[in-house]
Design an enzyme around this catalytic site. Structure first.
Site, PDB file in Angstrom:
ATOM      1  N   ARG A  53     -11.377   4.833  21.090  1.00  0.00           N
ATOM      2  CA  ARG A  53      -9.951   4.896  20.746  1.00  0.00           C
ATOM      3  C   ARG A  53      -9.336   3.492  20.673  1.00  0.00           C
ATOM      4  O   ARG A  53      -8.259   3.289  20.121  1.00  0.00           O
ATOM      5  CB  ARG A  53      -9.190   5.782  21.741  1.00  0.00           C
ATOM      6  N   TYR A 105       9.831   7.983   0.604  1.00  0.00           N
ATOM      7  CA  TYR A 105       8.866   9.079   0.690  1.00  0.00           C
ATOM      8  C   TYR A 105       9.433  10.151   1.633  1.00  0.00           C
ATOM      9  O   TYR A 105       9.947   9.816   2.706  1.00  0.00           O
ATOM     10  CB  TYR A 105       7.526   8.526   1.189  1.00  0.00           C
ATOM     11  N   ASP A 176       7.044  -0.647   3.093  1.00  0.00           N
ATOM     12  CA  ASP A 176       5.982   0.264   2.656  1.00  0.00           C
ATOM     13  C   ASP A 176       5.581  -0.146   1.242  1.00  0.00           C
ATOM     14  O   ASP A 176       6.357   0.019   0.294  1.00  0.00           O
ATOM     15  CB  ASP A 176       6.513   1.706   2.694  1.00  0.00           C
ATOM     16  N   LYS A 201      -3.823   6.425  -0.525  1.00  0.00           N
ATOM     17  CA  LYS A 201      -3.507   6.400  -1.958  1.00  0.00           C
ATOM     18  C   LYS A 201      -4.392   5.373  -2.676  1.00  0.00           C
ATOM     19  O   LYS A 201      -5.592   5.493  -2.655  1.00  0.00           O
ATOM     20  CB  LYS A 201      -2.020   6.127  -2.143  1.00  0.00           C
TER      21      LYS A 201
HETATM   22  C1  LIG Z   1       5.111   5.682  -0.059  1.00  0.00           C
HETATM   23  C2  LIG Z   1       4.376   6.518   0.936  1.00  0.00           C
HETATM   24  N1  LIG Z   1       4.352   6.137   2.222  1.00  0.00           N
HETATM   25  C3  LIG Z   1       3.713   6.873   3.166  1.00  0.00           C
HETATM   26  C4  LIG Z   1       3.075   8.053   2.838  1.00  0.00           C
HETATM   27  C5  LIG Z   1       2.388   8.845   3.904  1.00  0.00           C
HETATM   28  O1  LIG Z   1       1.025   8.648   3.798  1.00  0.00           O
HETATM   29  P1  LIG Z   1      -0.081   9.663   4.357  1.00  0.00           P
HETATM   30  O2  LIG Z   1      -0.041  10.875   3.499  1.00  0.00           O
HETATM   31  O3  LIG Z   1      -1.332   8.859   4.282  1.00  0.00           O
HETATM   32  O4  LIG Z   1       0.290   9.990   5.769  1.00  0.00           O
HETATM   33  C6  LIG Z   1       3.076   8.481   1.521  1.00  0.00           C
HETATM   34  C7  LIG Z   1       2.423   9.743   1.152  1.00  0.00           C
HETATM   35  O5  LIG Z   1       2.580  10.245   0.063  1.00  0.00           O
HETATM   36  C8  LIG Z   1       3.740   7.695   0.545  1.00  0.00           C
HETATM   37  O6  LIG Z   1       3.779   8.055  -0.746  1.00  0.00           O
END
Ligand SMILES: Cc1ncc(COP(=O)(O)O)c(C=O)c1O
Length: 378
Positions: A53, A105, A176, A201
């Site tokens: 961990r 998001y 992000d 992604k």
């Molecule tokens: C811009 C963005 N940030 C964070 C996330 C969250 O990512 P995860 O699905 O890997 O938890 C997403 C998911 O679609 C996203 O599009």
């Protein structure tokens, strides 16, 4: 686990070399060219690793590559992109103030609103494309958790101005960078303190692994995030990290092709008789284009489309494609289309006729023919 900055003193290769050459074992006779997959959860005492961990060689390799791509010293892997949002939120002092986009998001919005409703901090949601409103919102803030382009509205934030406004107030900024990828935009160079990714992604790129990464320069922030990972327990599986590392190796070529496809599709869609509006930061007509041009090296592979019609029309387009997949998520080699407003947790402002397109690396004309046919049939 070394607590020193992992990328300090590393050679400054170009990004398309870093994705291939970063995060490898030393070039020594008999050593594997890839990091070995370590599945043990515990280790004989008195060595570098003690318990799974705490650390893992696959995580370290991913962290090293993403940090180098973003121009950061160090990084921390988490189990998912949303776990990185939770981890950054854990850095906010109790009772503090967080600035965030009004339309980030949906999971980010959901998590931040949930923590705010529980009294953990005050949330200030702001129109991210309004630089004055963003600057004003920073007054007395502790953290800004920004996103540009935003998912799925494709809003563009002037990141340099937002970071300067935050820092003038003593606030820290996390960005992000999932949509742009480090090949399209490097928020550290625009002033961000932390940059985070849903590596699920584009970084992994094959829609087969969930992972998140946060990178930054400040050793105190990085250490706080490592502690959050160990004690929060949102750790990535080593196998997932291996898949992400494998995907990263081809990020530069995948991204180049996907961005080129997206740029061309955005232009064609703009001329389509069944399309009301296209949001893509690379289009000169896009309201975000002037800022995007200044801060993005490439405009990404995600397009927002308002179809001429209502939610049923947009739904018919997503159901009418054959080569594209009607599915959520983004950033994979395969092209995806989705009406985000079909989800009850998506922001109520999002128009019912909005489609999010995640453009993959297939043949451009095949993609266009399929999309054009679905639009005309809907
Ligand atoms: C811009 C963005 N940030 C964070 C996330 C969250 O990512 P995860 O699905 O890997 O938890 C997403 C998911 O679609 C996203 O599009």
């Amino acid at each position: 686990m070394s607590q020193e900055s992992r990328n300090a003193g590393a050679p400054q290769y170009a990004p398309d070399t870093v994705v291939v050459a970063g995060g490898r074992p030393p070039h020594e006779p008999g050593r594997g060219v890839n990091v070995a997959l370590e599945l043990s959860t515990t280790f004989h005492a008195n060595g570098e690793l003690a318990y799974a961990r705490d650390d893992n060689a696959q995580w370290r390799a991913v962290e090293e590559v993403v940090a180098a791509l973003e121009g950061a010293n160090d990084g921390v892997c988490f189990a998912s992109g949303i776990a990185t949002i939770t981890a950054v939120a854990s850095l906010v002092p109790v009772g503090g103030t967080v600035v965030a986009p009004r339309h980030p998001y949906s999971g980010t919005r959901g998590r931040l609103e949930q923590l705010a409703a529980a009294g953990r901090f005050t949330l200030r949601s702001v129109d991210i494309s309004d630089a004055d409103a963003v600057a004003q919102a920073m007054t007395g803030a502790d953290w800004a958790i920004l996103e540009s382009p935003t998912n799925p509205t494709m809003g563009i934030c002037d990141l340099r101005a937002a970071c300067a406004a935050a820092h003038a107030q003593g606030a820290r900024v996390a960005v992000d960078n999932t949509f742009a990828t480090p090949l399209g935009q490097r928020p550290m160079s625009l002033g961000a303190d932390l940059v985070l990714h849903s590596a699920t992604k584009s970084l992994s790129g094959h829609s087969d692994a969930l992972l998140g990464v946060i990178v930054g320069d400040d050793p105190a922030l990085i250490e706080a995030l490592r502690v959050e990972r160990v004690l929060g327990g949102a750790i990535a599986g080593p196998f997932e990290a291996m898949l992400v590392l494998r995907g990263l190796r081809t990020l530069a070529v995948r991204y180049e092709r996907a961005v080129s496809n997206a740029g061309e599709l955005a232009q064609r869609l703009e001329q389509h008789p069944r399309v009301e509006q296209v949001r893509y930061p690379g289009l000169p007509s896009d309201p975000g284009h002037p800022v995007a041009r200044q801060q993005m090296a490439a405009f990404g592979a995600i397009i927002g489309v308002l179809v001429d019609g209502d939610g049923d029309t947009a739904e018919a387009v997503s159901n009418g494609v054959q080569l594209w997949s009607h599915a959520t998520s983004l950033g994979g080699v395969e092209s995806l289309i989705e009406r985000r407003a079909r989800w009850p947790f998506e922001h109520p402002d999002l128009p019912a006729n909005h489609l999010r397109l995640s453009v993959g690396i297939e043949n451009l004309d095949d993609l266009w023919a399929d999309l054009d046919a679905a639009l005309r049939r809907a």
